[in-house]
Design a protein around this motif. Sequence first.
Motif, PDB file in Angstrom:
ATOM      1  N   VAL A 116      55.545  43.980  28.310  1.00  0.00           N
ATOM      2  CA  VAL A 116      56.126  44.333  27.157  1.00  0.00           C
ATOM      3  C   VAL A 116      57.766  43.824  27.994  1.00  0.00           C
ATOM      4  O   VAL A 116      58.668  44.051  27.496  1.00  0.00           O
ATOM      5  N   PHE A 117      57.579  44.482  29.846  1.00  0.00           N
ATOM      6  CA  PHE A 117      58.442  44.314  30.786  1.00  0.00           C
ATOM      7  C   PHE A 117      59.344  42.675  30.297  1.00  0.00           C
ATOM      8  O   PHE A 117      60.095  42.379  31.385  1.00  0.00           O
ATOM      9  N   ASN A 118      58.305  41.685  30.096  1.00  0.00           N
ATOM     10  CA  ASN A 118      58.431  40.319  29.956  1.00  0.00           C
ATOM     11  C   ASN A 118      58.685  39.461  31.567  1.00  0.00           C
ATOM     12  O   ASN A 118      58.746  39.169  31.818  1.00  0.00           O
ATOM     13  N   ILE A 119      57.336  40.145  32.299  1.00  0.00           N
ATOM     14  CA  ILE A 119      56.787  40.156  32.958  1.00  0.00           C
ATOM     15  C   ILE A 119      54.960  39.716  32.850  1.00  0.00           C
ATOM     16  O   ILE A 119      54.414  40.071  32.696  1.00  0.00           O
ATOM     17  N   HIS A 120      55.210  37.834  33.087  1.00  0.00           N
ATOM     18  CA  HIS A 120      53.964  37.480  33.020  1.00  0.00           C
ATOM     19  C   HIS A 120      53.737  36.788  34.146  1.00  0.00           C
ATOM     20  O   HIS A 120      53.287  36.093  35.054  1.00  0.00           O
ATOM     21  N   ILE A 121      51.851  37.662  34.119  1.00  0.00           N
ATOM     22  CA  ILE A 121      51.423  36.979  35.966  1.00  0.00           C
ATOM     23  C   ILE A 121      50.270  36.469  35.130  1.00  0.00           C
ATOM     24  O   ILE A 121      49.670  36.106  34.077  1.00  0.00           O
ATOM     25  N   SER A 122      49.528  35.292  35.849  1.00  0.00           N
ATOM     26  CA  SER A 122      48.421  34.433  35.847  1.00  0.00           C
ATOM     27  C   SER A 122      47.034  34.992  35.843  1.00  0.00           C
ATOM     28  O   SER A 122      46.859  36.130  36.551  1.00  0.00           O
ATOM     29  N   SER A 123      46.359  34.587  35.570  1.00  0.00           N
ATOM     30  CA  SER A 123      45.493  35.149  34.878  1.00  0.00           C
ATOM     31  C   SER A 123      44.653  35.579  36.413  1.00  0.00           C
ATOM     32  O   SER A 123      43.796  35.955  37.290  1.00  0.00           O
ATOM     33  N   ASP A 124      44.947  34.508  37.755  1.00  0.00           N
ATOM     34  CA  ASP A 124      44.480  34.417  39.323  1.00  0.00           C
ATOM     35  C   ASP A 124      44.751  35.730  40.104  1.00  0.00           C
ATOM     36  O   ASP A 124      44.240  36.164  40.370  1.00  0.00           O
ATOM     37  N   HIS A 125      45.737  36.490  39.836  1.00  0.00           N
ATOM     38  CA  HIS A 125      46.811  38.157  40.008  1.00  0.00           C
ATOM     39  C   HIS A 125      46.418  38.714  39.078  1.00  0.00           C
ATOM     40  O   HIS A 125      46.427  39.807  39.992  1.00  0.00           O
ATOM     41  N   GLU A 126      46.104  39.046  37.785  1.00  0.00           N
ATOM     42  CA  GLU A 126      45.838  40.046  37.121  1.00  0.00           C
ATOM     43  C   GLU A 126      44.965  41.458  38.300  1.00  0.00           C
ATOM     44  O   GLU A 126      44.779  42.183  38.057  1.00  0.00           O
ATOM     45  N   PHE A 127      44.112  40.603  39.044  1.00  0.00           N
ATOM     46  CA  PHE A 127      42.704  41.610  40.023  1.00  0.00           C
ATOM     47  C   PHE A 127      43.538  42.164  40.939  1.00  0.00           C
ATOM     48  O   PHE A 127      43.109  43.451  41.614  1.00  0.00           O
ATOM     49  N   PHE A 128      43.968  41.200  41.707  1.00  0.00           N
ATOM     50  CA  PHE A 128      45.765  41.622  42.365  1.00  0.00           C
ATOM     51  C   PHE A 128      46.048  42.780  41.825  1.00  0.00           C
ATOM     52  O   PHE A 128      46.753  43.846  43.213  1.00  0.00           O
ATOM     53  N   ILE A 129      46.472  42.744  40.568  1.00  0.00           N
ATOM     54  CA  ILE A 129      47.559  43.580  40.137  1.00  0.00           C
ATOM     55  C   ILE A 129      46.756  44.833  40.261  1.00  0.00           C
ATOM     56  O   ILE A 129      47.112  46.869  40.799  1.00  0.00           O
ATOM     57  N   ILE A 130      45.277  45.195  39.434  1.00  0.00           N
ATOM     58  CA  ILE A 130      45.445  46.298  39.047  1.00  0.00           C
ATOM     59  C   ILE A 130      44.416  47.223  40.408  1.00  0.00           C
ATOM     60  O   ILE A 130      44.764  47.936  40.829  1.00  0.00           O
TER      61      ILE A 130
END
Length: 153
Positions: A116-130
């Motif tokens: 929604v905030f136009n920030i696109h994260i690759s699937s490799d980095h999703e875990f690190f964000i959480i």
Amino acid sequence: MKKIISLIVFVVFYILSFCTCNFPYPEYAPNPILSFVFSLLTIISFLFVTAVYAKSKKFLIIVSIYFACVFAVTTIAIILGGFDFSFFTLLFSLITLSFGIAVQHFEFAIMDLLGVFNIHISSDHEFFIIFAIVIVLFYATYFICNKYRGKVI
């Protein structure tokens, strides 16, 4: 007594979260709402345990070591492209899964919120964000409760 009860509640919610999820595909869980509720209660009870143990430096050290282990194992797995099956693979998987089971439902919500905030994260980095969000919540809860207790007592 409050410490023991908070740990028991956390363990019960964690086990219920594990029993109701369909790891690694939480969207295919038999009861997705129930699984989501238990995951949410697991995270809330973890933060409550953090607040109860706010004066304990041993607790802070143990949880910090655990977070460091999860981070190291996940980073090594991504760098090596996975592990060959062995005893170490099982041990490393248990370390990472113990963290991932409770937060798996929130991965989609946080990624949609970032979208929604136009920030696109690759699937490799999703875990690190959480992982970063849970760590920030943990340390914020620990230090705020520690400081609050210091002024009250």
